[in-house]
Design a protein around this motif. Structure first.
Motif, PDB file in Angstrom:
ATOM      1  N   MET A  72      16.552 -27.942  40.999  1.00 18.15           N
ATOM      2  CA  MET A  72      15.225 -28.498  40.747  1.00 18.15           C
ATOM      3  C   MET A  72      15.019 -28.683  39.243  1.00 18.15           C
ATOM      4  O   MET A  72      15.323 -27.806  38.457  1.00 18.15           O
ATOM      5  N   GLN A  73      14.497 -29.815  38.910  1.00 17.70           N
ATOM      6  CA  GLN A  73      14.219 -30.050  37.487  1.00 17.70           C
ATOM      7  C   GLN A  73      12.882 -29.423  37.108  1.00 17.70           C
ATOM      8  O   GLN A  73      11.871 -29.623  37.775  1.00 17.70           O
ATOM      9  N   ILE A  74      12.927 -28.625  36.061  1.00 19.25           N
ATOM     10  CA  ILE A  74      11.686 -28.026  35.567  1.00 19.25           C
ATOM     11  C   ILE A  74      11.037 -29.010  34.601  1.00 19.25           C
ATOM     12  O   ILE A  74      11.696 -29.550  33.715  1.00 19.25           O
ATOM     13  N   LYS A  79      14.529 -35.825  10.269  1.00 18.76           N
ATOM     14  CA  LYS A  79      15.308 -35.719  11.512  1.00 18.76           C
ATOM     15  C   LYS A  79      15.119 -34.359  12.166  1.00 18.76           C
ATOM     16  O   LYS A  79      14.818 -34.275  13.358  1.00 18.76           O
ATOM     17  N   VAL A  80      15.310 -33.317  11.397  1.00 19.58           N
ATOM     18  CA  VAL A  80      15.238 -31.979  12.006  1.00 19.58           C
ATOM     19  C   VAL A  80      13.790 -31.639  12.358  1.00 19.58           C
ATOM     20  O   VAL A  80      13.518 -31.004  13.381  1.00 19.58           O
ATOM     21  N   HIS A  81      12.864 -32.114  11.545  1.00 16.40           N
ATOM     22  CA  HIS A  81      11.447 -31.798  11.782  1.00 16.40           C
ATOM     23  C   HIS A  81      10.958 -32.473  13.063  1.00 16.40           C
ATOM     24  O   HIS A  81      10.310 -31.842  13.901  1.00 16.40           O
ATOM     25  N   HIS A  82      11.272 -33.747  13.220  1.00 17.94           N
ATOM     26  CA  HIS A  82      10.823 -34.475  14.408  1.00 17.94           C
ATOM     27  C   HIS A  82      11.665 -34.132  15.643  1.00 17.94           C
ATOM     28  O   HIS A  82      11.134 -33.737  16.686  1.00 17.94           O
ATOM     29  N   ASP A  83      12.973 -34.249  15.514  1.00 17.05           N
ATOM     30  CA  ASP A  83      13.831 -34.148  16.707  1.00 17.05           C
ATOM     31  C   ASP A  83      14.020 -32.708  17.188  1.00 17.05           C
ATOM     32  O   ASP A  83      14.275 -32.495  18.374  1.00 17.05           O
ATOM     33  N   LYS A  84      13.918 -31.751  16.279  1.00 17.95           N
ATOM     34  CA  LYS A  84      14.155 -30.355  16.675  1.00 17.95           C
ATOM     35  C   LYS A  84      12.862 -29.541  16.723  1.00 17.95           C
ATOM     36  O   LYS A  84      12.511 -28.999  17.770  1.00 17.95           O
ATOM     37  N   HIS A  85      12.158 -29.453  15.612  1.00 17.49           N
ATOM     38  CA  HIS A  85      10.943 -28.619  15.596  1.00 17.49           C
ATOM     39  C   HIS A  85       9.862 -29.183  16.521  1.00 17.49           C
ATOM     40  O   HIS A  85       9.334 -28.478  17.381  1.00 17.49           O
ATOM     41  N   HIS A  86       9.532 -30.446  16.315  1.00 19.75           N
ATOM     42  CA  HIS A  86       8.463 -31.040  17.126  1.00 19.75           C
ATOM     43  C   HIS A  86       8.846 -31.039  18.607  1.00 19.75           C
ATOM     44  O   HIS A  86       8.048 -30.682  19.477  1.00 19.75           O
ATOM     45  N   GLN A  87      10.085 -31.415  18.873  1.00 19.96           N
ATOM     46  CA  GLN A  87      10.556 -31.436  20.267  1.00 19.96           C
ATOM     47  C   GLN A  87      10.449 -30.048  20.907  1.00 19.96           C
ATOM     48  O   GLN A  87      10.045 -29.920  22.077  1.00 19.96           O
ATOM     49  N   ALA A  88      10.772 -29.014  20.154  1.00 22.32           N
ATOM     50  CA  ALA A  88      10.740 -27.646  20.700  1.00 22.32           C
ATOM     51  C   ALA A  88       9.316 -27.222  21.056  1.00 22.32           C
ATOM     52  O   ALA A  88       9.084 -26.570  22.080  1.00 22.32           O
ATOM     53  N   TYR A 131       5.505 -26.083  25.276  1.00 25.89           N
ATOM     54  CA  TYR A 131       4.144 -26.346  25.777  1.00 25.89           C
ATOM     55  C   TYR A 131       4.212 -26.778  27.243  1.00 25.89           C
ATOM     56  O   TYR A 131       3.521 -26.223  28.095  1.00 25.89           O
ATOM     57  N   LEU A 132       5.058 -27.748  27.526  1.00 26.00           N
ATOM     58  CA  LEU A 132       5.150 -28.242  28.910  1.00 26.00           C
ATOM     59  C   LEU A 132       5.649 -27.152  29.849  1.00 26.00           C
ATOM     60  O   LEU A 132       5.161 -27.028  30.985  1.00 26.00           O
ATOM     61  N   ALA A 133       6.595 -26.358  29.402  1.00 23.50           N
ATOM     62  CA  ALA A 133       7.099 -25.274  30.249  1.00 23.50           C
ATOM     63  C   ALA A 133       5.983 -24.286  30.575  1.00 23.50           C
ATOM     64  O   ALA A 133       5.882 -23.787  31.693  1.00 23.50           O
ATOM     65  N   ALA A 134       5.098 -24.040  29.596  1.00 34.25           N
ATOM     66  CA  ALA A 134       4.018 -23.071  29.788  1.00 34.25           C
ATOM     67  C   ALA A 134       2.974 -23.569  30.780  1.00 34.25           C
ATOM     68  O   ALA A 134       2.402 -22.785  31.544  1.00 34.25           O
ATOM     69  N   GLN A 193      -1.722 -17.746  24.302  1.00 33.27           N
ATOM     70  CA  GLN A 193      -1.108 -17.787  22.970  1.00 33.27           C
ATOM     71  C   GLN A 193       0.028 -18.808  22.909  1.00 33.27           C
ATOM     72  O   GLN A 193       0.224 -19.469  21.891  1.00 33.27           O
ATOM     73  N   THR A 194       0.740 -18.966  24.016  1.00 35.71           N
ATOM     74  CA  THR A 194       1.815 -19.967  24.066  1.00 35.71           C
ATOM     75  C   THR A 194       1.238 -21.376  23.934  1.00 35.71           C
ATOM     76  O   THR A 194       1.818 -22.240  23.263  1.00 35.71           O
ATOM     77  N   VAL A 195       0.093 -21.591  24.577  1.00 32.85           N
ATOM     78  CA  VAL A 195      -0.563 -22.900  24.484  1.00 32.85           C
ATOM     79  C   VAL A 195      -1.088 -23.144  23.062  1.00 32.85           C
ATOM     80  O   VAL A 195      -0.936 -24.233  22.513  1.00 32.85           O
TER      81      VAL A 195
END
Ligand code: MN
Length: 206
Positions: free
Chosen positions: A1-3, A30-39, A44-47, A75-77
């Protein structure tokens, strides 16, 4: 199942990674958008994945009314919903060579007595922030204000409407500026997209 939250990509930047050179370098973007922002987005979506009500809401609406967020994920949100929203907002107000003009420029000049005074006040606030966070120009019931928020705490949660911001987390500037936050803030003033700030101001007033 895809989460939900896995393998979903954030909006790409509306400009190239090197568009803000030399003020913000390509590697940082690159790292700010693709890694930090993406994370932030992934976490957020997982929470909220199991919460239909929050999933149906815009993240800004969620941050504006945290009372509807279950305690277990609050706090996660705050951390990751905030990180997701703030970065999405930040990218929109960055562009080189946009003149300082318009109604928002007039309001800034009226409040601070000129662009240089505003720049000085904003810089002082951004330098005074200890640790990680953001410095904002916001619209409140009392007019324009410069404020700091810690970590990913949001001005939206305080009922304040963001017009522009600078990310003063070290990840936003460390590759190019190391510990020289003042130089990064100075550079930021060359890449404020005043046309976009004007749009945020018009929306905040309406
Ligand atoms: Mn950041």
């Amino acid at each position: 199942m895809q989460i939900i939250g896995e393998n979903m990509k954030i909006e790409p930047l509306s400009y190239t990674y090197n568009a803000l050179e030399p003020y913000i370098d390509e590697a940082t973007m690159k790292v700010h958008h693709d890694k930090h922002h993406q994370a932030y987005y992934d976490k957020y979506l997982a929470a909220i994945a199991q919460n239909k009500k929050l999933m149906a809401m815009d993240v800004r609406e969620v941050l504006a009314d945290l009372g509807q967020v279950p305690k277990e994920i609050l706090q996660t949100v705050i951390n990751n919903g905030g990180g997701y929203y703030h970065h999405s907002f930040f990218w929109t107000i960055l562009k080189k060579s946009v003149p300082f003009k318009g109604k928002v420029a007039d309001a800034i000049v009226k409040k601070w007595g000129g662009f240089e005074n505003f720049k000085e006040a904003f810089t002082k606030e951004a330098l005074s922030l200890f640790g990680s966070g953001w410095t904002w120009l916001v619209l409140t019931d009392n007019g324009l204000e410069i404020i700091n928020t810690k970590n990913q705490d949001s001005p939206v949660t305080l009922g304040k409407k963001p017009l522009l911001c600078i990310d003063v987390w070290e990840h936003a500037y460390y590759l190019k500026y190391q510990n020289k936050r003042a130089e990064y803030i100075e550079a930021f003033f060359h890449i404020i997209n005043w046309e976009k700030v004007e749009k945020h101001y018009a929306a905040a007033l309406s």
